[in-house]
Design a protein around this motif. Structure first.
Motif, PDB file in Angstrom:
ATOM      1  N   LEU A  97      -4.476 -26.654  35.894  1.00 39.26           N
ATOM      2  CA  LEU A  97      -5.573 -26.831  35.649  1.00 39.26           C
ATOM      3  C   LEU A  97      -4.771 -27.615  33.627  1.00 39.26           C
ATOM      4  N   ALA A  98      -4.282 -28.435  32.963  1.00 43.63           N
ATOM      5  CA  ALA A  98      -4.154 -28.877  32.338  1.00 43.63           C
ATOM      6  C   ALA A  98      -4.799 -28.830  30.858  1.00 43.63           C
ATOM      7  N   LYS A  99      -4.826 -27.939  29.662  1.00 48.44           N
ATOM      8  CA  LYS A  99      -5.689 -26.764  29.233  1.00 48.44           C
ATOM      9  C   LYS A  99      -5.503 -27.936  27.800  1.00 48.44           C
ATOM     10  N   THR A 100      -7.074 -28.838  27.340  1.00 48.97           N
ATOM     11  CA  THR A 100      -6.220 -28.999  25.496  1.00 48.97           C
ATOM     12  C   THR A 100      -6.566 -28.392  24.184  1.00 48.97           C
ATOM     13  N   THR A 101      -6.131 -28.259  23.398  1.00 47.59           N
ATOM     14  CA  THR A 101      -6.073 -27.722  21.842  1.00 47.59           C
ATOM     15  C   THR A 101      -6.778 -28.890  21.158  1.00 47.59           C
ATOM     16  N   GLN A 102      -8.195 -28.583  20.670  1.00 50.08           N
ATOM     17  CA  GLN A 102      -7.787 -29.633  19.020  1.00 50.08           C
ATOM     18  C   GLN A 102      -8.719 -29.243  18.527  1.00 50.08           C
ATOM     19  N   PRO A 103      -8.188 -29.166  17.271  1.00 44.75           N
ATOM     20  CA  PRO A 103      -8.888 -28.837  15.741  1.00 44.75           C
ATOM     21  C   PRO A 103     -10.852 -28.452  15.891  1.00 44.75           C
ATOM     22  N   ILE A 104     -11.306 -27.490  15.704  1.00 43.41           N
ATOM     23  CA  ILE A 104     -13.100 -27.401  16.001  1.00 43.41           C
ATOM     24  C   ILE A 104     -13.780 -28.472  15.263  1.00 43.41           C
ATOM     25  N   SER A 105     -12.980 -28.753  13.482  1.00 42.48           N
ATOM     26  CA  SER A 105     -13.821 -29.647  12.629  1.00 42.48           C
ATOM     27  C   SER A 105     -13.081 -29.957  11.609  1.00 42.48           C
ATOM     28  N   MET A 106     -13.621 -31.148  11.964  1.00 42.04           N
ATOM     29  CA  MET A 106     -12.961 -32.264  10.203  1.00 42.04           C
ATOM     30  C   MET A 106     -13.660 -32.700   9.318  1.00 42.04           C
ATOM     31  N   ASP A 107     -13.239 -32.974   8.197  1.00 51.74           N
ATOM     32  CA  ASP A 107     -13.496 -33.644   7.838  1.00 51.74           C
ATOM     33  C   ASP A 107     -12.911 -35.102   6.792  1.00 51.74           C
ATOM     34  N   SER A 108     -13.538 -36.292   6.746  1.00 49.86           N
ATOM     35  CA  SER A 108     -12.783 -37.119   6.274  1.00 49.86           C
ATOM     36  C   SER A 108     -13.608 -37.822   5.150  1.00 49.86           C
ATOM     37  N   TYR A 109     -13.474 -38.781   4.377  1.00 50.36           N
ATOM     38  CA  TYR A 109     -14.057 -40.129   3.565  1.00 50.36           C
ATOM     39  C   TYR A 109     -14.293 -41.233   4.172  1.00 50.36           C
ATOM     40  N   GLU A 110     -15.143 -42.311   4.179  1.00 56.84           N
ATOM     41  CA  GLU A 110     -15.481 -43.090   4.477  1.00 56.84           C
ATOM     42  C   GLU A 110     -13.545 -43.894   4.654  1.00 56.84           C
ATOM     43  N   GLY A 111     -13.896 -45.087   4.610  1.00 63.90           N
ATOM     44  CA  GLY A 111     -12.568 -46.053   4.492  1.00 63.90           C
ATOM     45  C   GLY A 111     -11.584 -45.297   4.952  1.00 63.90           C
ATOM     46  N   GLN A 112     -10.715 -44.141   4.705  1.00 64.98           N
ATOM     47  CA  GLN A 112      -9.616 -43.689   5.554  1.00 64.98           C
ATOM     48  C   GLN A 112      -9.682 -42.834   6.239  1.00 64.98           C
TER      49      GLN A 112
ATOM     50  N   VAL B 136      -8.317 -41.285  10.039  1.00 69.28           N
ATOM     51  CA  VAL B 136      -8.532 -40.119  10.683  1.00 69.28           C
ATOM     52  C   VAL B 136      -7.667 -40.007  12.184  1.00 69.28           C
ATOM     53  N   ASN B 137      -6.933 -38.938  12.286  1.00 72.38           N
ATOM     54  CA  ASN B 137      -5.690 -38.359  13.122  1.00 72.38           C
ATOM     55  C   ASN B 137      -6.091 -37.761  13.278  1.00 72.38           C
ATOM     56  N   ILE B 138      -6.519 -37.358  14.811  1.00 78.22           N
ATOM     57  CA  ILE B 138      -6.679 -35.864  15.640  1.00 78.22           C
ATOM     58  C   ILE B 138      -5.748 -35.846  16.877  1.00 78.22           C
ATOM     59  N   THR B 139      -5.802 -34.415  16.605  1.00 76.89           N
ATOM     60  CA  THR B 139      -4.318 -34.470  17.077  1.00 76.89           C
ATOM     61  C   THR B 139      -4.794 -33.268  18.229  1.00 76.89           C
ATOM     62  N   CYS B 140      -4.232 -33.546  19.501  1.00 77.95           N
ATOM     63  CA  CYS B 140      -4.792 -32.658  20.614  1.00 77.95           C
ATOM     64  C   CYS B 140      -3.487 -32.049  21.216  1.00 77.95           C
ATOM     65  N   SER B 141      -3.540 -30.686  21.463  1.00 73.58           N
ATOM     66  CA  SER B 141      -2.397 -30.105  22.319  1.00 73.58           C
ATOM     67  C   SER B 141      -2.515 -30.205  23.567  1.00 73.58           C
TER      68      SER B 141
END
Lengths: 113, 111
Positions: free
Chosen positions: B1-16, B18-23
């Motif tokens: 069973l492939a388990k994934t780990t990703q950040p629980i939360s992220m903040d960003s501003y409009e126009g930026q 965003v990169n969300i990484t998953c392990s």
């Protein structure tokens, strides 16, 4: 092209009752999966239907059962409702083809009182 | 069973961007990597899927290194409407019991 449709959108039942939720898959899809999503959590896999048979099942009790019809639509039945069954129930359809992603409906919000 | 780990939360501003990484260290040879977006009281919406290297569509890009043990979802120039929960999944959706949703990443886009 209609996507996945689910009915009803909201439902309130009493503990011990039975409920039936319905799902029509996206056009061209032949596989239907059901998920339960509690508040603040990710969806949990209940079971999957293909060719009118239950193909896969998650860790849910036998109170949860389902059916798939020849037109690929599906029903989820839950018997002897418990308060803990209150959740958003999601139906997802896909093609039985490698790499075909799941397409979800907007769910049925079930509240058990 | 492939388990994934990703950040629980992220903040960003409009126009930026965003990169969300998953392990996903124990990804199997036949597993695809799929990302979904979910708004409150709606079903998850498919964003992008890949197997290796880079995939781009009209809303996002998915970067997958050669070892496939991680992946990065890139959202260019986010807007307030991109505030949602993002789920990374690995597996074959035809084996639903192995297609496991984690808690996801709650992205908040600020003005």
């Amino acid at each position: 092209d209609a996507g996945v449709t689910q009915s009803p959108t909201h439902l309130i039942k009493t503990r011990g009752q039975q409920v039936t939720l319905r799902c029509s898959p996206k056009s061209g899809h032949d596989t239907v999966s059901w998920y339960q999503q509690a508040l603040g959590q990710g969806p949990q896999f209940i079971f999957q239907y293909y060719e009118e048979e239950e193909r896969q099942r998650g860790n849910f009790p036998d109170r949860f059962s389902g059916h798939q019809f020849p037109n690929y639509s599906s029903e989820l039945n839950v018997n002897a409702l418990l308060l803990g069954d209150s959740a958003l129930y999601l139906c997802a359809s896909s093609r039985d083809h490698e790499g075909s992603p799941l397409h979800f409906g907007n769910g049925t919000r079930l509240t058990v009182t | 069973l492939a388990k994934t780990t990703q950040p629980i939360s992220m903040d960003s501003y409009e126009g930026q961007e965003v990169n969300i990484t998953c392990s996903h260290n124990n990804i199997a040879t036949n597993d695809y990597i799929t990302w979904y977006q979910q708004f409150p009281s709606q079903g998850p919406r498919f964003i992008i899927q890949g197997y290796k290297t880079k995939v781009t569509n009209e809303v996002a890009s998915l970067f997958i290194p050669a070892d496939r043990k991680s992946s990065t979802l890139s959202l260019p120039r986010v807007s307030l409407s991109d505030t949602a929960v993002y789920y990374c999944l690995v597996g074959d959706r035809n084996y639903g019991q192995n297609f496991v949703f984690g808690p996801g990443t709650r992205l908040s886009v600020l003005p």
